[in-house]
Design a protein around this motif. Structure first.
Motif: not given
Length: 205
Positions: A168-183
């Motif tokens: 999953v990749t989470g985005t929000r204006d002005g925030f550092t994009t972050r991606s995390l994999a399922s366990v």
């Protein structure tokens, strides 16, 4: 009889500059305080970014937005009192360029579903803080599956024997994009189970 000249406006004899605290990143809240002025002055605040007044930013607190990213922010206090000369003073502190915000809570995605060809895997992600827009990508043996960008993915014959997971990749204006994999990673996709396999009804000779 002595008459004064025109009475001059009073002056604040003590007028400290405002100060503010808070992290210098999008989503963080800056809080201004001002030591007391003499003469019971009424104090009002205005926040500035790169020297320009920020619309609506007139309280003692200000939450940095995506529009502030890369800018330098400070606060100005204005003291007023009837019969006194109005005075405005800027904070000594000026932020460095406002940094991108960071998600303070970012749980990993999860998925459910049987690990066999024809089965559908369904991904979910607990809420992030602050809220984020989520996009998904499914992977088989570490390689992105072309077109598999939804919360659900139906395993195909091409996945047989492979290990599948979702990111999953989470985005929000002005925030550092972050991606995390399922366990969870599938153990190795198996052939279609007998219960879901296509069957042909026998015919009488």
């Amino acid at each position: 009889m002595r008459l004064t000249g025109p009475v001059a406006a009073g002056r604040f004899t003590t007028a400290p500059r405002p100060e503010f605290t808070g992290e210098e990143s999008v989503g963080s809240t800056l809080t201004a305080t001002t030591p007391p002025w003499s003469g019971d002055a009424a104090l009002a605040y205005r926040w500035y970014a790169d020297g320009k007044a920020i619309a609506g930013a007139t309280s003692a607190t200000y939450t940095l937005t995506a529009a502030d990213r890369g800018k330098k922010v400070r606060v100005i206090v204005t003291g007023t009192r009837d019969g006194f000369t109005t005075r405005s003073l800027a904070s000594v502190r000026i932020t460095g360029p406002v940094a991108a915000g960071r998600f303070t809570t970012a749980p990993r995605p999860e998925f459910t579903g049987e690990e066999s060809v024809g089965s559908t895997l369904t991904a979910t992600t607990p809420p992030w803080s602050p809220s984020a827009r989520f996009t998904y990508q499914w992977y088989a043996d570490g390689r992105a599956v072309r077109g598999a960008t939804r919360t659900t993915y139906t395993l195909t014959t091409a996945d047989r024997g492979k290990k599948v997971r979702v990111i999953v990749t989470g985005t929000r204006d002005g925030f550092t994009t972050r991606s995390l994999a399922s366990v969870r990673i599938t153990a190795g996709v198996t052939a279609k189970s007998a219960a879901t396999s296509d069957t042909t009804a026998p015919t009488d000779d």
